[in-house]
Design a protein around this motif. Sequence first.
Motif, PDB file in Angstrom:
ATOM      1  N   PRO A  65       3.788   3.610   1.673  1.00 17.93           N
ATOM      2  CA  PRO A  65       4.466   2.617   2.531  1.00 17.93           C
ATOM      3  C   PRO A  65       3.781   2.409   3.868  1.00 17.93           C
ATOM      4  O   PRO A  65       3.626   1.278   4.336  1.00 17.93           O
ATOM      5  CB  PRO A  65       5.872   3.206   2.702  1.00 17.93           C
ATOM      6  N   GLU A  66       3.328   3.502   4.496  1.00 19.24           N
ATOM      7  CA  GLU A  66       2.712   3.376   5.815  1.00 19.24           C
ATOM      8  C   GLU A  66       1.281   2.848   5.743  1.00 19.24           C
ATOM      9  O   GLU A  66       0.640   2.650   6.772  1.00 19.24           O
ATOM     10  CB  GLU A  66       2.736   4.724   6.539  1.00 19.24           C
ATOM     11  N   GLY A  67       0.796   2.592   4.544  1.00 14.33           N
ATOM     12  CA  GLY A  67      -0.524   2.014   4.375  1.00 14.33           C
ATOM     13  C   GLY A  67      -0.530   0.502   4.355  1.00 14.33           C
ATOM     14  O   GLY A  67      -1.597  -0.117   4.249  1.00 14.33           O
ATOM     15  N   ARG A  68       0.640  -0.128   4.457  1.00 15.83           N
ATOM     16  CA  ARG A  68       0.718  -1.589   4.447  1.00 15.83           C
ATOM     17  C   ARG A  68       0.201  -2.179   5.762  1.00 15.83           C
ATOM     18  O   ARG A  68       0.414  -1.613   6.823  1.00 15.83           O
ATOM     19  CB  ARG A  68       2.154  -2.048   4.208  1.00 15.83           C
ATOM     20  N   ILE A  69      -0.424  -3.326   5.642  1.00 16.78           N
ATOM     21  CA  ILE A  69      -0.852  -4.056   6.839  1.00 16.78           C
ATOM     22  C   ILE A  69       0.358  -4.582   7.587  1.00 16.78           C
ATOM     23  O   ILE A  69       0.414  -4.559   8.815  1.00 16.78           O
ATOM     24  CB  ILE A  69      -1.791  -5.211   6.452  1.00 16.78           C
ATOM     25  N   SER A  70       1.334  -5.073   6.844  1.00 12.78           N
ATOM     26  CA  SER A  70       2.581  -5.579   7.414  1.00 12.78           C
ATOM     27  C   SER A  70       3.733  -5.103   6.538  1.00 12.78           C
ATOM     28  O   SER A  70       3.527  -4.700   5.389  1.00 12.78           O
ATOM     29  CB  SER A  70       2.578  -7.111   7.462  1.00 12.78           C
ATOM     30  N   PRO A  71       4.968  -5.181   7.044  1.00 10.36           N
ATOM     31  CA  PRO A  71       6.106  -4.813   6.197  1.00 10.36           C
ATOM     32  C   PRO A  71       6.252  -5.719   4.971  1.00 10.36           C
ATOM     33  O   PRO A  71       6.993  -5.376   4.040  1.00 10.36           O
ATOM     34  CB  PRO A  71       7.305  -4.961   7.145  1.00 10.36           C
ATOM     35  N   GLN A  72       5.552  -6.845   4.951  1.00 11.65           N
ATOM     36  CA  GLN A  72       5.663  -7.789   3.838  1.00 11.65           C
ATOM     37  C   GLN A  72       4.536  -7.640   2.808  1.00 11.65           C
ATOM     38  O   GLN A  72       4.374  -8.484   1.934  1.00 11.65           O
ATOM     39  CB  GLN A  72       5.683  -9.222   4.359  1.00 11.65           C
ATOM     40  N   ASP A  73       3.740  -6.576   2.904  1.00 13.47           N
ATOM     41  CA  ASP A  73       2.656  -6.356   1.942  1.00 13.47           C
ATOM     42  C   ASP A  73       3.192  -5.769   0.639  1.00 13.47           C
ATOM     43  O   ASP A  73       4.222  -5.091   0.610  1.00 13.47           O
ATOM     44  CB  ASP A  73       1.628  -5.391   2.521  1.00 13.47           C
ATOM     45  N   THR A  74       2.423  -5.970  -0.430  1.00 14.57           N
ATOM     46  CA  THR A  74       2.761  -5.349  -1.707  1.00 14.57           C
ATOM     47  C   THR A  74       2.329  -3.886  -1.711  1.00 14.57           C
ATOM     48  O   THR A  74       1.481  -3.457  -0.924  1.00 14.57           O
ATOM     49  CB  THR A  74       2.083  -6.075  -2.880  1.00 14.57           C
ATOM     50  N   GLY A  75       2.917  -3.139  -2.642  1.00 12.92           N
ATOM     51  CA  GLY A  75       2.571  -1.733  -2.804  1.00 12.92           C
ATOM     52  C   GLY A  75       2.568  -1.335  -4.264  1.00 12.92           C
ATOM     53  O   GLY A  75       2.983  -2.102  -5.139  1.00 12.92           O
ATOM     54  N   ILE A  76       2.082  -0.135  -4.511  1.00 12.24           N
ATOM     55  CA  ILE A  76       2.148   0.425  -5.864  1.00 12.24           C
ATOM     56  C   ILE A  76       2.317   1.941  -5.739  1.00 12.24           C
ATOM     57  O   ILE A  76       1.529   2.727  -6.265  1.00 12.24           O
ATOM     58  CB  ILE A  76       0.935   0.002  -6.726  1.00 12.24           C
ATOM     59  N   TRP A  77       3.395   2.326  -5.047  1.00 15.91           N
ATOM     60  CA  TRP A  77       3.661   3.744  -4.855  1.00 15.91           C
ATOM     61  C   TRP A  77       4.921   4.202  -5.598  1.00 15.91           C
ATOM     62  O   TRP A  77       5.285   5.368  -5.519  1.00 15.91           O
ATOM     63  CB  TRP A  77       3.755   4.092  -3.371  1.00 15.91           C
ATOM     64  N   ASN A  78       5.604   3.288  -6.329  1.00 15.38           N
ATOM     65  CA  ASN A  78       6.788   3.728  -7.074  1.00 15.38           C
ATOM     66  C   ASN A  78       6.917   2.973  -8.405  1.00 15.38           C
ATOM     67  O   ASN A  78       6.188   2.006  -8.673  1.00 15.38           O
ATOM     68  CB  ASN A  78       8.058   3.598  -6.226  1.00 15.38           C
ATOM     69  N   ASP A  79       7.854   3.407  -9.221  1.00 13.37           N
ATOM     70  CA  ASP A  79       8.010   2.850 -10.569  1.00 13.37           C
ATOM     71  C   ASP A  79       8.463   1.397 -10.549  1.00 13.37           C
ATOM     72  O   ASP A  79       8.050   0.600 -11.404  1.00 13.37           O
ATOM     73  CB  ASP A  79       9.035   3.675 -11.367  1.00 13.37           C
TER      74      ASP A  79
END
Length: 363
Positions: free
Chosen positions: A62-76
Motif C-alpha cells: 500500500p505504501e508503495g503507491r504513487i497516489s492513493p488512487q493507484d492500483t495494487g497487487i498485494w491482496n487476493d
Amino acid sequence: MSLLFEPVALRGLSVPNRAWLAPMCEYSAEDGLPNDWHLVHLGSRAAGGFGLVLTEATAVVPEGRISPQDTGIWNDEQTAAWRRIVDFVHARGARIGIQLAHAGRKASTFRPWSPVQGSVPVPDGGWPTVGPSASPYPGYAVPAEMTPTQVADVPELFAAAARRALEAGFDAVEVHAAHGYLLHQFLSPLANTRTDEYGGSADGRSRLVEETVTAVRAAWPDELPVLVRVSATDWRDDGLTVDDVAAVAGRLGRLGADLVDVSTGGVAPASISVGPGYQVPYARRVREVSGLPVSAVGLISEPAQAEQILVEGSADAVMLGREALRDPYWPLRAAHALGEKIGTVPVGSGVGTQPQYSRAQWR
C-alpha cells in the motif's frame, strides 16, 4: 511484412507484434483495486491491435503507491480484479504484462487533476514515505531512511507480487526501476547517499535492483519473461549516465531479465531536450552495451517513424504512451499505413486482432 507487425518471442511468450502500450498511471483505483476504467483502458488498446499492453505502475505494498488512487497487487481481492482484465485482453488476442512498482520517496502524492495540490504526503488518505536516504524529491516531504531490514525485505515484496500476477494470468512482469521511484532512487547518486552495502559505489547502489530482479525471476515461470524499466539517464552531470545504466542492464540480463524498457529521467528536476523519438538513442545504446532486447518510448507517434526505429536496430519493440491515449486503435492505423493486413484472423490465434475491425485495413 513490416518489422512492426512481425511477432517477437521472449522466452516462451510470442507477442503478435512490436507495437506495445506503455504503462501509464490512471489514478482511478480505490484501495488498489482496478475497475471498469482499467478494463476499458487496457481492453480497448488490446482490441486496437497492440501486441502487448502493460498496466500502470502497480504497487507491491500500500505504501508503495504513487497516489492513493493507484492500483495494487498485494491482496487476493486485487488479484481477482486483475484476472477479469487479463482474461478480456487475452480474448482480444493480445498479451498483457503488469508493471510492479514501489514509489519510495515519491509516494503519497495528489493525483494530477486533484483540485487540491501542495505538500506531500497527502493529508487525506496519505502515509509517511521512505527512501534510500532522508533526502526528499524537491517539494516533497522528507522520507524516512529505510533501515537495513526494510531494504532487505524489498525483493520479496516484488516476488510476492509476481506470484500474485501469475495467479491473475499475466504473461509478463515488469520491474519498475525508472522515473525516480524506489529502485531508481537506490540506483542514482542524486537520491542515494547511503554508506552501507546498498549505497556508495555503483555496485552498492545497483545491489537492490539486482536482488529484486533475481527474486522476481525465481518467483516467475522460466517460460515467461521478466522486463525491467530503466531511466537511462538522469539528465544531470552529477547523475546516472546511459553507460552507467547499460552496464546495470547487462548484469540484470545475466540475472534473468529478458528485455529492458528504456525511458529517462524522473529522479530529480532536470533540463530535458524533448522532441520526436528523443529517448530512442538511449534505447539503442542500452541494447548495444547490454546485449538485451529493448523497447523504446518517448514521442513515437507515426507508423513510419516506429518502423524505422526497428529497422535501424535501435529497439526490438516500440512503446506508445500519449499517442495511444489519443488513438486506442493506433496499430490498426499503422497497419493500414504500412500496407499490412491485421484483424482478419479468429480471436485467440496469437496474431492480428479483432475480426470485427478487419474493415479498418481498407479505405
